[in-house]
Scaffold this active site. Sequence first.
Site: not given
Length: 187
Positions: A112, A91, A15
């Site tokens: 989320n 983001d 990631y």
Amino acid sequence: MKYLIVGLGNIGAEYAATRHNIGFMILDAFAEASNITFTTDRYGDVAHMRLKNKLLTLLKPSTFMNLSGNAVRYWKEKEGIELDHILILVDDIALPFGTIRLKPSGSDAGHNGLKNIAQMLGTQSYPRLRFGVGNDFPRGCQIDYVLGPFTPEQRTELPARIDVACDAIRAYCLAGLSRAMNEFNNK
């Protein structure tokens, strides 16, 4: 005066360079510019620093994005930091690449990580710095997009845009949210 600056992202090498990890990238650059390093502590990687007369706790949660609220709540309570002195770096696909928006509160806009932070803090009234990652993806491919890497052109521009975000963090801590918003929301 104490501040908690939280960069959102997901842990793990797979990631590291993704759009969803821009919060980690900004916080890494902020720490590097101040010659401080992170240590692994409860719920994440943490660094402490002084910015003039302000004490900053920098946090990169290790709880994965969707459970970031656990780390934010823990460090808020441990350090005794007021809600308006928490800044979440996140983001945002609704903003063009590299665009910065400081906001005093707001909805989670389907993010989320922000949703979980609001659940754990019991409010959506906490400051955030939204970093635009754009939305150049086909319908239904949002997850692949945010978990994907920046384009080569974006990677070229990214260091300068991250520097602007770091300047916005400094302005937030030193001059307050309103002044930082006035200075950086149009850059």
